[in-house]
Design a protein around this motif. Sequence first.
Motif, PDB file in Angstrom:
ATOM      1  N   LYS A   1      12.112  37.134  -9.634  1.00  0.00           N
ATOM      2  CA  LYS A   1      13.279  37.041 -10.409  1.00  0.00           C
ATOM      3  C   LYS A   1      13.890  35.358 -10.488  1.00  0.00           C
ATOM      4  CE  LYS A   1      16.623  38.460  -6.904  1.00  0.00           C
ATOM      5  NZ  LYS A   1      17.674  39.391  -6.327  1.00  0.00           N
ATOM      6  N   ALA A   2      13.396  34.843  -9.373  1.00  0.00           N
ATOM      7  CA  ALA A   2      13.975  33.507  -9.305  1.00  0.00           C
ATOM      8  C   ALA A   2      12.973  32.491  -9.996  1.00  0.00           C
ATOM      9  CB  ALA A   2      13.963  33.025  -7.668  1.00  0.00           C
ATOM     10  N   SER A   3      11.628  32.745  -9.837  1.00  0.00           N
ATOM     11  CA  SER A   3      10.519  31.932 -10.305  1.00  0.00           C
ATOM     12  C   SER A   3      10.622  32.159 -11.912  1.00  0.00           C
ATOM     13  CB  SER A   3       9.211  32.510  -9.909  1.00  0.00           C
ATOM     14  OG  SER A   3       8.815  32.392  -8.670  1.00  0.00           O
ATOM     15  N   ALA A   4      11.136  33.211 -12.432  1.00  0.00           N
ATOM     16  CA  ALA A   4      11.396  33.473 -13.987  1.00  0.00           C
ATOM     17  C   ALA A   4      12.490  32.210 -14.449  1.00  0.00           C
ATOM     18  CB  ALA A   4      11.786  34.718 -14.311  1.00  0.00           C
ATOM     19  N   LEU A   5      13.348  31.680 -13.378  1.00  0.00           N
ATOM     20  CA  LEU A   5      14.334  30.862 -13.980  1.00  0.00           C
ATOM     21  C   LEU A   5      13.671  29.470 -14.238  1.00  0.00           C
ATOM     22  CD1 LEU A   5      17.465  31.945 -11.575  1.00  0.00           C
ATOM     23  CD2 LEU A   5      17.006  32.517 -13.831  1.00  0.00           C
ATOM     24  N   HIS A   6      12.654  29.381 -13.595  1.00  0.00           N
ATOM     25  CA  HIS A   6      12.101  27.819 -13.744  1.00  0.00           C
ATOM     26  C   HIS A   6      11.983  27.413 -15.179  1.00  0.00           C
ATOM     27  CE1 HIS A   6       9.360  24.539 -12.501  1.00  0.00           C
ATOM     28  NE2 HIS A   6       8.624  24.896 -13.494  1.00  0.00           N
ATOM     29  N   ASN A   7      12.723  26.183 -15.549  1.00  0.00           N
ATOM     30  CA  ASN A   7      12.510  25.787 -16.921  1.00  0.00           C
ATOM     31  C   ASN A   7      12.597  24.194 -16.906  1.00  0.00           C
ATOM     32  OD1 ASN A   7      13.359  24.976 -19.634  1.00  0.00           O
ATOM     33  ND2 ASN A   7      14.097  26.837 -19.766  1.00  0.00           N
ATOM     34  N   PRO A   8      11.378  23.747 -16.950  1.00  0.00           N
ATOM     35  CA  PRO A   8      11.296  22.139 -16.885  1.00  0.00           C
ATOM     36  C   PRO A   8      11.869  21.499 -18.138  1.00  0.00           C
ATOM     37  CG  PRO A   8       9.193  23.137 -16.368  1.00  0.00           C
ATOM     38  CD  PRO A   8      10.052  24.064 -16.988  1.00  0.00           C
ATOM     39  N   ALA A   9      11.954  22.363 -19.171  1.00  0.00           N
ATOM     40  CA  ALA A   9      12.788  21.516 -20.479  1.00  0.00           C
ATOM     41  C   ALA A   9      14.066  21.410 -20.239  1.00  0.00           C
ATOM     42  CB  ALA A   9      12.442  22.172 -21.657  1.00  0.00           C
ATOM     43  N   GLN A  10      14.729  22.106 -19.194  1.00  0.00           N
ATOM     44  CA  GLN A  10      16.022  21.983 -18.958  1.00  0.00           C
ATOM     45  C   GLN A  10      16.218  21.279 -17.704  1.00  0.00           C
ATOM     46  OE1 GLN A  10      17.490  26.034 -18.691  1.00  0.00           O
ATOM     47  NE2 GLN A  10      17.457  26.303 -20.772  1.00  0.00           N
ATOM     48  N   GLY A  11      15.205  20.967 -17.063  1.00  0.00           N
ATOM     49  CA  GLY A  11      15.230  19.970 -15.821  1.00  0.00           C
ATOM     50  C   GLY A  11      15.480  20.914 -14.675  1.00  0.00           C
ATOM     51  N   PHE A  12      15.425  22.194 -14.440  1.00  0.00           N
ATOM     52  CA  PHE A  12      15.654  23.115 -13.920  1.00  0.00           C
ATOM     53  C   PHE A  12      14.251  23.749 -13.240  1.00  0.00           C
ATOM     54  CE2 PHE A  12      17.195  27.249 -12.051  1.00  0.00           C
ATOM     55  CZ  PHE A  12      18.563  27.003 -11.895  1.00  0.00           C
ATOM     56  N   HIS A  13      14.210  23.160 -11.934  1.00  0.00           N
ATOM     57  CA  HIS A  13      12.804  23.553 -11.290  1.00  0.00           C
ATOM     58  C   HIS A  13      12.849  24.244 -10.130  1.00  0.00           C
ATOM     59  CE1 HIS A  13      10.809  20.215 -13.770  1.00  0.00           C
ATOM     60  NE2 HIS A  13      12.042  19.688 -13.584  1.00  0.00           N
TER      61      HIS A  13
END
Length: 431
Positions: free
Chosen positions: A265-277
């Motif tokens: 559930k944490a890995s699913a939050l990964h979003n490089p386009a938002q700068g959220f790694h």
Amino acid sequence: MSQSRATKVLVIGYVWPEPRSSAASGHVMQILETFLEQGWDITFASPAGPGEHKADLTAMGIAECSIELNSSSFDAFVGELAPDIVLFDQFMMEEQFGWRVEKQCPGALRVLETSDLQSLRHARHQRLKDHLKASDDHDDGAALFGQTLAQEFAAMADTDLARREIAALFRCDLNLMISQVEIQLLVEHFSLPPSALHWCPLMLEPVAQPLAPYADRAHFLSIGNFRHAPNWDAVLWMKNAVWPLIRQQLPGAQLHIYGAYTPPKASALHNPAQGFHIMNWAEDALQVMTAARICLAPLRFGAGIKGKIVDAMLCGTPNVTTPIGAEGMAGDMPWAGAIGESATAIAAAAVRLYQDEHLWNQAQEAGVKLLHARYRHSVHGPALIARLEHCREHLLELRQANFIGGMLRHHQHKSTQYMSQWIEEKNRNNA
């Protein structure tokens, strides 16, 4: 205290220490190192299985032993070991093994290492849950902070967890508290005798080498074991409220989130386009902390003091947190960064610190001063040893003065003993 042999210590751990995964394990390791410096003979025992990042205690000269819950095999083990001091890591271990220790080794000093007040953390978690049910405002966090100790007591007092935890504190001869705020809460509202409490914060020695300067750093960082509920909630709050506000003002900003035991559930939050790694576990937490310009720790609930913030100060990394994150850490000294009560305030402070080199340098210097004033191993290590030795020398007087603890031990031993023996007999019949 002059002794003909090395002091023998048994540490009973809820889990095996993983100092690179959690601040609680780091604190246990600091205590173990303090004992080793005295030449004490240490055995670490736990009923838990080893985790992924377990410390190699045997390499340090500490004996390791696996023990069973609800088994008289522990009686034979502890009776043969005959420790002078028994340290319970978390109150559940005192519940399980305290009566057995007292029965087999009545003269052993019984010490509880709390890391944080779990009943306080859980009461604050419930406050957050109630707040989220009542409001869908992701920005507002002010309703969660600013509680008086009397209000915290009122939220804790009727819970089963508080009754169990506070009873364990009373039953022990000495309790190691990581936060002075929690000591105040226990003395003023739960009527713990001050003689049963000892302030033992995170203990380290700041390195003398120069800290990485502002110009050599980039990005934001957040770090914490994902199994610890306050850390997971902080990640969600950053994702939903804090980080979008920072990105509005700093479109190119990057946030790197590290933590042991990263769930899907944490890995699913990964979003490089938002700068959220989502970066998973950091092999060297201090290295990644040193490379970051700002440490974000937007904790909406919790207790104790925060290892991630101590690490940030050690690395010269200013932090932005909440009143919960900063609680008990600075005393009357300036904070090593900024404290905010809402997503808007936290984001604004983070952007300001990120862009203002002068302000950033002031925060870094405040962190250095805080470490030297409040977290030095060379101060707290000897103080801990002195307190333990004093308690051993005055054990009879301590126990006589703590009538409530003796009364609780009398009743708890009976109920826990019979329950444990019933479980052991049940397990034997089912084998």
